[in-house]
Design a protein around this motif. Sequence first.
Motif, PDB file in Angstrom:
ATOM      1  N   GLU A   1       0.824  -1.211   0.000  1.00  0.00           N
ATOM      2  CA  GLU A   1       0.000   0.000   0.000  1.00  0.00           C
ATOM      3  C   GLU A   1       0.860   1.265   0.000  1.00  0.00           C
ATOM      4  OE1 GLU A   1      -2.400  -0.373   3.470  1.00  0.00           O
ATOM      5  OE2 GLU A   1      -3.837  -1.753   2.533  1.00  0.00           O
ATOM      6  N   ASN A   2       1.971   1.220   0.712  1.00  0.00           N
ATOM      7  CA  ASN A   2       2.784   2.422   0.903  1.00  0.00           C
ATOM      8  C   ASN A   2       3.725   2.729  -0.246  1.00  0.00           C
ATOM      9  OD1 ASN A   2       1.637   2.777   3.427  1.00  0.00           O
ATOM     10  ND2 ASN A   2       3.228   1.616   4.482  1.00  0.00           N
ATOM     11  N   PHE A   3       4.211   1.684  -0.917  1.00  0.00           N
ATOM     12  CA  PHE A   3       5.281   1.885  -1.900  1.00  0.00           C
ATOM     13  C   PHE A   3       4.875   1.391  -3.286  1.00  0.00           C
ATOM     14  CE2 PHE A   3       7.567   0.869   2.214  1.00  0.00           C
ATOM     15  CZ  PHE A   3       7.764   2.200   2.565  1.00  0.00           C
ATOM     16  N   GLN A   4       4.004   2.138  -3.917  1.00  0.00           N
ATOM     17  CA  GLN A   4       3.657   1.882  -5.318  1.00  0.00           C
ATOM     18  C   GLN A   4       4.424   2.907  -6.150  1.00  0.00           C
ATOM     19  OE1 GLN A   4       1.803  -0.550  -6.662  1.00  0.00           O
ATOM     20  NE2 GLN A   4       1.314  -1.486  -4.685  1.00  0.00           N
ATOM     21  N   ILE A   5       5.686   2.622  -6.408  1.00  0.00           N
ATOM     22  CA  ILE A   5       6.581   3.638  -6.979  1.00  0.00           C
ATOM     23  C   ILE A   5       7.060   3.276  -8.385  1.00  0.00           C
ATOM     24  CG2 ILE A   5       8.681   4.991  -6.617  1.00  0.00           C
ATOM     25  CD1 ILE A   5       6.472   5.428  -4.504  1.00  0.00           C
ATOM     26  N   SER A   6       7.864   2.245  -8.491  1.00  0.00           N
ATOM     27  CA  SER A   6       8.491   1.925  -9.784  1.00  0.00           C
ATOM     28  C   SER A   6       7.673   0.943 -10.605  1.00  0.00           C
ATOM     29  CB  SER A   6       9.891   1.345  -9.564  1.00  0.00           C
ATOM     30  OG  SER A   6       9.810   0.050  -8.981  1.00  0.00           O
ATOM     31  N   GLY A   7       6.781   0.208  -9.938  1.00  0.00           N
ATOM     32  CA  GLY A   7       6.049  -0.846 -10.637  1.00  0.00           C
ATOM     33  C   GLY A   7       6.881  -2.096 -10.843  1.00  0.00           C
ATOM     34  N   THR A   8       8.094  -2.101 -10.301  1.00  0.00           N
ATOM     35  CA  THR A   8       8.988  -3.246 -10.437  1.00  0.00           C
ATOM     36  C   THR A   8       9.213  -3.875  -9.069  1.00  0.00           C
ATOM     37  OG1 THR A   8      10.112  -2.111 -12.254  1.00  0.00           O
ATOM     38  CG2 THR A   8      11.209  -4.027 -11.311  1.00  0.00           C
ATOM     39  N   LYS A   9       8.985  -5.175  -8.973  1.00  0.00           N
ATOM     40  CA  LYS A   9       9.094  -5.878  -7.702  1.00  0.00           C
ATOM     41  C   LYS A   9      10.504  -6.408  -7.479  1.00  0.00           C
ATOM     42  CE  LYS A   9       4.306  -7.370  -8.356  1.00  0.00           C
ATOM     43  NZ  LYS A   9       3.411  -8.533  -8.581  1.00  0.00           N
ATOM     44  N   ILE A  10      10.794  -6.745  -6.230  1.00  0.00           N
ATOM     45  CA  ILE A  10      12.139  -7.231  -5.913  1.00  0.00           C
ATOM     46  C   ILE A  10      12.436  -8.569  -6.577  1.00  0.00           C
ATOM     47  CG2 ILE A  10      12.356  -5.961  -3.756  1.00  0.00           C
ATOM     48  CD1 ILE A  10      11.638  -8.561  -2.274  1.00  0.00           C
ATOM     49  N   ASN A  11      11.401  -9.283  -7.026  1.00  0.00           N
ATOM     50  CA  ASN A  11      11.660 -10.559  -7.712  1.00  0.00           C
ATOM     51  C   ASN A  11      12.153 -10.365  -9.138  1.00  0.00           C
ATOM     52  OD1 ASN A  11       9.320  -9.914  -9.151  1.00  0.00           O
ATOM     53  ND2 ASN A  11       8.039 -11.387  -8.047  1.00  0.00           N
ATOM     54  N   GLN A  12      12.342  -9.102  -9.545  1.00  0.00           N
ATOM     55  CA  GLN A  12      12.941  -8.829 -10.859  1.00  0.00           C
ATOM     56  C   GLN A  12      14.321  -9.480 -10.965  1.00  0.00           C
ATOM     57  OE1 GLN A  12      14.062  -4.746 -11.391  1.00  0.00           O
ATOM     58  NE2 GLN A  12      14.512  -4.963 -13.565  1.00  0.00           N
ATOM     59  N   TYR A  13      15.042  -9.519  -9.851  1.00  0.00           N
ATOM     60  CA  TYR A  13      16.363 -10.145  -9.815  1.00  0.00           C
ATOM     61  C   TYR A  13      16.302 -11.362  -8.891  1.00  0.00           C
ATOM     62  CZ  TYR A  13      18.085  -5.959 -12.121  1.00  0.00           C
ATOM     63  OH  TYR A  13      18.287  -4.933 -13.022  1.00  0.00           O
ATOM     64  N   PRO A  14      16.069 -12.539  -9.447  1.00  0.00           N
ATOM     65  CA  PRO A  14      15.926 -13.748  -8.626  1.00  0.00           C
ATOM     66  C   PRO A  14      17.122 -14.006  -7.716  1.00  0.00           C
ATOM     67  CG  PRO A  14      15.264 -14.180 -10.893  1.00  0.00           C
ATOM     68  CD  PRO A  14      15.887 -12.828 -10.878  1.00  0.00           C
ATOM     69  N   GLU A  15      18.317 -13.623  -8.168  1.00  0.00           N
ATOM     70  CA  GLU A  15      19.501 -13.872  -7.356  1.00  0.00           C
ATOM     71  C   GLU A  15      19.443 -13.109  -6.029  1.00  0.00           C
ATOM     72  OE1 GLU A  15      20.406 -10.750 -10.464  1.00  0.00           O
ATOM     73  OE2 GLU A  15      19.490 -12.745 -10.412  1.00  0.00           O
ATOM     74  N   PHE A  16      18.753 -11.959  -6.010  1.00  0.00           N
ATOM     75  CA  PHE A  16      18.619 -11.211  -4.761  1.00  0.00           C
ATOM     76  C   PHE A  16      17.672 -11.935  -3.806  1.00  0.00           C
ATOM     77  CE2 PHE A  16      16.780  -7.447  -2.364  1.00  0.00           C
ATOM     78  CZ  PHE A  16      17.889  -7.289  -1.546  1.00  0.00           C
ATOM     79  N   ILE A  17      16.584 -12.459  -4.337  1.00  0.00           N
ATOM     80  CA  ILE A  17      15.658 -13.242  -3.516  1.00  0.00           C
ATOM     81  C   ILE A  17      16.377 -14.460  -2.948  1.00  0.00           C
ATOM     82  CG2 ILE A  17      13.511 -14.559  -3.507  1.00  0.00           C
ATOM     83  CD1 ILE A  17      13.214 -11.498  -3.912  1.00  0.00           C
ATOM     84  N   ASN A  18      17.136 -15.145  -3.796  1.00  0.00           N
ATOM     85  CA  ASN A  18      17.865 -16.332  -3.340  1.00  0.00           C
ATOM     86  C   ASN A  18      18.934 -15.961  -2.313  1.00  0.00           C
ATOM     87  OD1 ASN A  18      16.309 -17.895  -5.037  1.00  0.00           O
ATOM     88  ND2 ASN A  18      17.799 -17.929  -6.687  1.00  0.00           N
ATOM     89  N   ALA A  19      19.554 -14.804  -2.497  1.00  0.00           N
ATOM     90  CA  ALA A  19      20.556 -14.355  -1.527  1.00  0.00           C
ATOM     91  C   ALA A  19      19.916 -14.087  -0.170  1.00  0.00           C
ATOM     92  CB  ALA A  19      21.250 -13.095  -2.043  1.00  0.00           C
ATOM     93  N   LEU A  20      18.752 -13.464  -0.154  1.00  0.00           N
ATOM     94  CA  LEU A  20      18.039 -13.229   1.101  1.00  0.00           C
ATOM     95  C   LEU A  20      17.684 -14.558   1.784  1.00  0.00           C
ATOM     96  CD1 LEU A  20      15.772 -10.358  -0.194  1.00  0.00           C
ATOM     97  CD2 LEU A  20      17.248 -10.153   1.814  1.00  0.00           C
ATOM     98  N   ALA A  21      17.235 -15.518   0.974  1.00  0.00           N
ATOM     99  CA  ALA A  21      16.897 -16.839   1.520  1.00  0.00           C
ATOM    100  C   ALA A  21      18.134 -17.516   2.118  1.00  0.00           C
ATOM    101  CB  ALA A  21      16.275 -17.708   0.439  1.00  0.00           C
TER     102      ALA A  21
END
Length: 502
Positions: free
Chosen positions: A63-83
């Motif tokens: 709700e708060n951050f509708q800014i770029s329209g691009t989600k963090i899953n754009q770069y799967p390696e970042f999601i995997n790094a967080l995991a």
Amino acid sequence: MKSAKGCIVLAGLLFLNFEASALPDTKNTAKPPASGRIEKDSLGDKQLPADAYYGVQTARALENFQISGTKINQYPEFINALAIVKLASARANKQLGVMKADRLSAIEKAVEDVRANKYHDQFVVDWFQGGAGTSTNMNVNEVLANIGLEKMGHKKGEYQYLHPLDDLNQSQSTNDVYPTAIKLALLMRSDKLIGELKNLAAAFRTKGNQFLEITKMGRTEMQDAVPMTVGQEFHAFAAGIESEIEFLKDAEKQLYTVNMGASAIGSGINVPKGYPKAVASQLAKLVNKPIVPAKDLFTGTWDQQSFVAYSSAMKSTAVKLSKIASDLILLASGPRAGLFEINLPAMQPGSSIMPGKVNPVIPELINVIAFKVMGNDTSITVAAHAGQLQLNAYEPVEVVALLESQTLLLNGANTFNTKCISGITVNEKVLEKNIESTVGIVTALNPIIGYEKSAALAKEAYKSGKGILEIIREQKILSEAQIKELLDPAKLTNLNKESYKR
């Protein structure tokens, strides 16, 4: 009187009962609709879709951050790094006796699925966000918790069995998780970027060997200088790229130090003894890189040196590739009214109005990439500079800029290699004509007749339109034997074939 007092008491009780009914239900007894579930945080209740693995804090971020329209899953390696950070932390916590085995098992299974690129559609927060990455950290905590709950045989939201904060964020803070994940994401593709750059350099070396003995005029400040070979020129391109590879390798070392265990600011509040070393060791095993804890966790939490250094190395690489691309555009210019020394592979028609025109689209693409990487480096520099006191809140813009630059360079190097360099050919007749007509070889006469006489010859050549060799023969300044010995363009290149053998 008694009757009046009784009325007052009754009215008071009725008022209190009304007030109580108007208060929010802090016990979260509301029943979720059939199509979803209700979760609660410190701000209150929130309805979530039934199929959502993310939770209430992610919903608020949406709700708060509708800014770029691009989600963090754009770069799967970042999601995997967080995991991976969450997995390493859970294992370290278990090793130190602060996590139960069944909860670790659930986290391991959840992380395994995420690293297999499952559930990536659940990582939905916008790249651009306030809060130093807290929304991203909570998105990961909630998704992994709910995946883990299902692995344990429970329902989403039954956090008494596996909690997004108490378990997934145990011994952690966004302030150590987020920067560590950025570093891991970059490291996970660093070898691939370097590999593509090595392939590109090798392609230039191959062309350099192919063109090693083809003589041409070198130029300085866009003016004729002295002879060289096309092979020397292409080997120099390769050497330039190889120097960038070394720069990137050095910059990568800055990413090995992480601040896990710093918790909020570096003091390690709520972190068990031995955790920083334990979690760093787990990370090193998971990404196969020599990860170590920061010597000073306070500095490690606010310091952005690693991101500035790695971005700087990528910017330097971009500058080098852009210079080479621009040289190729110039060398291929024409074909009739330009230099036309080389031919670039024709990739597509170049104009909607000029028939037969073919543009140098791949080198132009490299320039476009380079300009974006340079701009990203500026964003990273400014964001790193803007941090205050014990934390830098602007890492979200740094990570998207870093990952974008890395992606652009990686794909760009591959495209440059496969769609341009491997198909370059040389126009030898053009080069021969240039050598015959150039004034540049007069430089070789300086030791023989002196600078002033050589300059006079050059001036006469420019004025008459004749070549230097023609004037030398007319004025009998040198014999044919001397011309062959002193002014042979091939000899003037100082070509050492042995130095290019690899």
